[in-house]
Design a protein around this motif. Sequence first.
Motif, PDB file in Angstrom:
ATOM      1  N   VAL A 174       0.829  -1.204   0.000  1.00  0.00           N
ATOM      2  CA  VAL A 174       0.000   0.000   0.000  1.00  0.00           C
ATOM      3  C   VAL A 174       0.862   1.251   0.000  1.00  0.00           C
ATOM      4  N   LEU A 175       0.363   2.282  -0.683  1.00  0.00           N
ATOM      5  CA  LEU A 175       0.944   3.624  -0.642  1.00  0.00           C
ATOM      6  C   LEU A 175      -0.147   4.579  -0.163  1.00  0.00           C
ATOM      7  N   GLU A 176       0.220   5.489   0.733  1.00  0.00           N
ATOM      8  CA  GLU A 176      -0.735   6.455   1.278  1.00  0.00           C
ATOM      9  C   GLU A 176      -0.172   7.863   1.159  1.00  0.00           C
ATOM     10  N   ASN A 177      -1.071   8.851   1.213  1.00  0.00           N
ATOM     11  CA  ASN A 177      -0.701  10.270   1.180  1.00  0.00           C
ATOM     12  C   ASN A 177      -0.102  10.699  -0.161  1.00  0.00           C
ATOM     13  N   LEU A 178      -0.604  10.155  -1.240  1.00  0.00           N
ATOM     14  CA  LEU A 178      -0.122  10.550  -2.560  1.00  0.00           C
ATOM     15  C   LEU A 178      -0.785  11.859  -2.999  1.00  0.00           C
ATOM     16  N   VAL A 179      -0.231  12.465  -4.042  1.00  0.00           N
ATOM     17  CA  VAL A 179      -0.804  13.683  -4.632  1.00  0.00           C
ATOM     18  C   VAL A 179      -1.197  13.354  -6.069  1.00  0.00           C
ATOM     19  N   LEU A 180      -2.499  13.215  -6.290  1.00  0.00           N
ATOM     20  CA  LEU A 180      -3.001  12.806  -7.604  1.00  0.00           C
ATOM     21  C   LEU A 180      -3.866  13.872  -8.256  1.00  0.00           C
ATOM     22  N   ASP A 181      -3.839  15.087  -7.706  1.00  0.00           N
ATOM     23  CA  ASP A 181      -4.739  16.147  -8.162  1.00  0.00           C
ATOM     24  C   ASP A 181      -4.652  16.409  -9.663  1.00  0.00           C
ATOM     25  N   ASP A 182      -3.458  16.395 -10.219  1.00  0.00           N
ATOM     26  CA  ASP A 182      -3.264  16.783 -11.616  1.00  0.00           C
ATOM     27  C   ASP A 182      -3.077  15.596 -12.548  1.00  0.00           C
ATOM     28  N   VAL A 183      -3.286  14.391 -12.035  1.00  0.00           N
ATOM     29  CA  VAL A 183      -3.031  13.196 -12.838  1.00  0.00           C
ATOM     30  C   VAL A 183      -4.329  12.705 -13.473  1.00  0.00           C
ATOM     31  N   PRO A 184      -4.417  12.702 -14.791  1.00  0.00           N
ATOM     32  CA  PRO A 184      -5.629  12.180 -15.440  1.00  0.00           C
ATOM     33  C   PRO A 184      -5.791  10.680 -15.184  1.00  0.00           C
ATOM     34  N   GLU A 185      -7.022  10.220 -15.244  1.00  0.00           N
ATOM     35  CA  GLU A 185      -7.243   8.777 -15.192  1.00  0.00           C
ATOM     36  C   GLU A 185      -6.489   8.110 -16.335  1.00  0.00           C
ATOM     37  N   GLY A 186      -5.973   6.928 -16.063  1.00  0.00           N
ATOM     38  CA  GLY A 186      -5.285   6.204 -17.117  1.00  0.00           C
ATOM     39  C   GLY A 186      -4.162   5.349 -16.587  1.00  0.00           C
ATOM     40  N   ASP A 187      -3.381   4.809 -17.498  1.00  0.00           N
ATOM     41  CA  ASP A 187      -2.306   3.885 -17.162  1.00  0.00           C
ATOM     42  C   ASP A 187      -0.946   4.565 -17.258  1.00  0.00           C
ATOM     43  N   TYR A 188      -0.079   4.223 -16.310  1.00  0.00           N
ATOM     44  CA  TYR A 188       1.243   4.829 -16.163  1.00  0.00           C
ATOM     45  C   TYR A 188       2.232   3.759 -15.696  1.00  0.00           C
ATOM     46  N   GLU A 189       3.487   4.174 -15.597  1.00  0.00           N
ATOM     47  CA  GLU A 189       4.484   3.393 -14.872  1.00  0.00           C
ATOM     48  C   GLU A 189       4.674   4.029 -13.504  1.00  0.00           C
ATOM     49  N   LEU A 190       4.526   3.247 -12.446  1.00  0.00           N
ATOM     50  CA  LEU A 190       4.731   3.720 -11.085  1.00  0.00           C
ATOM     51  C   LEU A 190       6.160   3.419 -10.646  1.00  0.00           C
ATOM     52  N   ILE A 191       6.778   4.410 -10.007  1.00  0.00           N
ATOM     53  CA  ILE A 191       8.083   4.223  -9.366  1.00  0.00           C
ATOM     54  C   ILE A 191       7.959   4.832  -7.976  1.00  0.00           C
ATOM     55  N   ALA A 192       7.975   3.997  -6.937  1.00  0.00           N
ATOM     56  CA  ALA A 192       7.766   4.478  -5.570  1.00  0.00           C
ATOM     57  C   ALA A 192       8.487   3.555  -4.593  1.00  0.00           C
ATOM     58  N   LEU A 193       9.800   3.530  -4.667  1.00  0.00           N
ATOM     59  CA  LEU A 193      10.570   2.564  -3.887  1.00  0.00           C
ATOM     60  C   LEU A 193      10.753   3.029  -2.437  1.00  0.00           C
ATOM     61  N   PRO A 194      10.448   2.154  -1.470  1.00  0.00           N
ATOM     62  CA  PRO A 194      10.693   2.496  -0.061  1.00  0.00           C
ATOM     63  C   PRO A 194      12.168   2.386   0.283  1.00  0.00           C
ATOM     64  N   LEU A 195      12.588   3.143   1.295  1.00  0.00           N
ATOM     65  CA  LEU A 195      13.956   3.054   1.792  1.00  0.00           C
ATOM     66  C   LEU A 195      14.136   1.756   2.572  1.00  0.00           C
ATOM     67  N   LYS A 196      15.369   1.291   2.645  1.00  0.00           N
ATOM     68  CA  LYS A 196      15.679   0.040   3.349  1.00  0.00           C
ATOM     69  C   LYS A 196      15.979   0.359   4.812  1.00  0.00           C
ATOM     70  N   LEU A 197      14.916   0.724   5.559  1.00  0.00           N
ATOM     71  CA  LEU A 197      15.043   1.135   6.950  1.00  0.00           C
ATOM     72  C   LEU A 197      14.892  -0.088   7.847  1.00  0.00           C
ATOM     73  N   GLN A 198      15.962  -0.513   8.460  1.00  0.00           N
ATOM     74  CA  GLN A 198      15.946  -1.753   9.234  1.00  0.00           C
ATOM     75  C   GLN A 198      14.929  -1.689  10.372  1.00  0.00           C
ATOM     76  N   GLY A 199      14.018  -2.656  10.398  1.00  0.00           N
ATOM     77  CA  GLY A 199      13.068  -2.786  11.481  1.00  0.00           C
ATOM     78  C   GLY A 199      11.925  -1.797  11.475  1.00  0.00           C
ATOM     79  N   ALA A 200      11.806  -0.955  10.461  1.00  0.00           N
ATOM     80  CA  ALA A 200      10.806   0.112  10.468  1.00  0.00           C
ATOM     81  C   ALA A 200       9.445  -0.393  10.000  1.00  0.00           C
ATOM     82  N   CYS A 201       8.390   0.293  10.489  1.00  0.00           N
ATOM     83  CA  CYS A 201       7.015  -0.095  10.148  1.00  0.00           C
ATOM     84  C   CYS A 201       6.538   0.543   8.845  1.00  0.00           C
TER      85      CYS A 201
END
Length: 212
Positions: A174-201
């Motif tokens: 899951v991804l939360e708190n995104l900003v999609l206001d200016d993004v038209p409906e449709g298909d895209y490539e998503l790039i949203a890599l999380p950091l490698k934070l040891q033990g983090a929630c």
Amino acid sequence: MNRPPRSRVWDISPTVSPSAPVFPGDEPFSLEWTARLGPGCPVNLSAVRFSPHVGAHADAPLHYANDGASIDAVGLAPYLGPCRVIHALDCGALIDIAHLQHAAANLPPRVLVRTRHRALTVWTEDFAAFAPTTVSWLAVQGVTLIGLDTPSIDPASSKTLDSHAQLLQHELRVLENLVLDDVPEGDYELIALPLKLQGACASPVRAVLREL
């Protein structure tokens, strides 16, 4: 020499700042300087402190299950690849299946939902969340990651986190708190890599969408 046109990129991450809204009791963003450029010091150095749930972020299963994986142990594949943005501007408090069906044909593995309920600088509990049945329905369609433009896929008042429980049951990310206001409906490539934070929630992400 003719160069191919560059794909357009949408930055769908809000600015992380002291004014970024956070859940009550969560750690807001703060920054301090530990060194400043000047005589005897060749660089500026800063230190930051904040919850990994500030701004655009990826929850780890550990956030909603004591035996769940922390963010450093989560695979990266769900956070990178084909994605569909669906507008559910009339969803009210919950995003139901009916709000997504107009764009549900041949869904890619990642679905991001735009609502009208994004908080900018002031915390509010009046935001849209996913109905648990919608999360499970998306999983049945083959979706492996869901996201939205509000602080949580569950209502702020929820004590049982039923939609998060569906993430766990279906091994969704899951991804939360995104900003999609200016993004038209449709298909895209998503790039949203999380950091490698040891033990983090959870982890902050710099989420972007690239035109296919």
